[in-house]
Design an enzyme around this catalytic site. Sequence first.
Site, PDB file in Angstrom:
ATOM      1  CD1 TRP A  99      69.833  73.629  32.715  1.00  0.00           C
ATOM      2  CD2 TRP A  99      70.184  75.784  32.245  1.00  0.00           C
ATOM      3  NE1 TRP A  99      70.799  73.673  31.723  1.00  0.00           N
ATOM      4  CE2 TRP A  99      71.038  74.999  31.411  1.00  0.00           C
ATOM      5  CE3 TRP A  99      70.236  77.178  32.114  1.00  0.00           C
ATOM      6  CZ2 TRP A  99      71.910  75.561  30.484  1.00  0.00           C
ATOM      7  CZ3 TRP A  99      71.103  77.728  31.188  1.00  0.00           C
ATOM      8  CH2 TRP A  99      71.929  76.935  30.386  1.00  0.00           C
TER       9      TRP A  99
ATOM     10  CG  ASP B  67      58.795  73.964  35.622  1.00  0.00           C
ATOM     11  OD1 ASP B  67      59.041  75.174  35.798  1.00  0.00           O
ATOM     12  OD2 ASP B  67      58.584  73.172  36.558  1.00  0.00           O
TER      13      ASP B  67
ATOM     14  CG  HIS C 223      63.529  82.806  31.519  1.00  0.00           C
ATOM     15  ND1 HIS C 223      62.686  81.747  31.765  1.00  0.00           N
ATOM     16  CD2 HIS C 223      63.484  83.608  32.621  1.00  0.00           C
ATOM     17  CE1 HIS C 223      62.142  81.894  32.979  1.00  0.00           C
ATOM     18  NE2 HIS C 223      62.623  83.007  33.506  1.00  0.00           N
TER      19      HIS C 223
ATOM     20  CB  SER D 178      51.074  80.981  33.712  1.00  0.00           C
ATOM     21  OG  SER D 178      51.781  81.472  34.844  1.00  0.00           O
TER      22      SER D 178
ATOM     23  CG  LEU E 232      54.188  72.423  14.310  1.00  0.00           C
ATOM     24  CD1 LEU E 232      53.476  71.264  14.974  1.00  0.00           C
ATOM     25  CD2 LEU E 232      55.604  72.568  14.875  1.00  0.00           C
TER      26      LEU E 232
ATOM     27  CB  SER F 173      51.314  74.481  36.286  1.00  0.00           C
ATOM     28  OG  SER F 173      52.223  73.916  37.200  1.00  0.00           O
TER      29      SER F 173
END
Length: 246
Positions: free
Chosen positions: A26, A21, A38, A66, A132, A197
């Site tokens: 920013w 977020d 972004h 989202s 990962l 959120s």
Amino acid sequence: MSFKEKIDINRLPRHIAVIMDGNGRWAKEKGKLRVFGHQNGVKAVRDTVEAAAELGVEYLTLYAFSTENWNRPALEVTALMELLVATINKETKTLMENNVRLNAFGDLKSLPSKCYKELMEAIDKTRNNKGLTLNLALSYSARWELIQMAQKLAQQVENKELASTDISEDVVSSLLCTAGMPDPELLIRTSGEYRVSNFLLWQIAYSELYFTDIFWPDFRREQLYEAIANYQGRERRFGKTSEQVI
């Protein structure tokens, strides 16, 4: 001493989730359009993924877009989708070099066709990597996920594949987007906001929550190390007393 030196490698969280977020704020502070934030957030993603992979974290889930984000101005949404495609194309080689397996979940079919195609190709290309697992939550919300799960349960009961009395936590977990993965032990949120959120509401029932005022574009591996060190300094009781945990 850096925060990395404080980390006990034998007590790493297996799964870390991040709500990335602060990109827009920013950019605004710098007199730029939100998309500039972004774009710079990609650097934070790269640094965080590489640091998590190097430490030996098994799963990293990033809340990338989202279901509610579709309500943002059309120009910003389009820019985000174009950035996603460009980033996937650019970073797939790095994922391969770092043995990272890419995964994505959410209402993926709602993504633009080009974006969906590039995403599926990257997932397929990295599918055999053993390091990962990087999960991108795209067009995702926990309420959407829970509705999907409930519909699957109802269908199974209706088809007599499952009795209503057989529904358990394990059954529910097996029908969620994160099936087969451990729940996140650590949830990180940047930008100084103190809320989850609509993110992984079932899975974070016992997650340790870590909030930082740093906007996502400024988040780097040292901030990840700090969050993990903070996590390791906490006592996780799961409803028990301290004496029972010892």
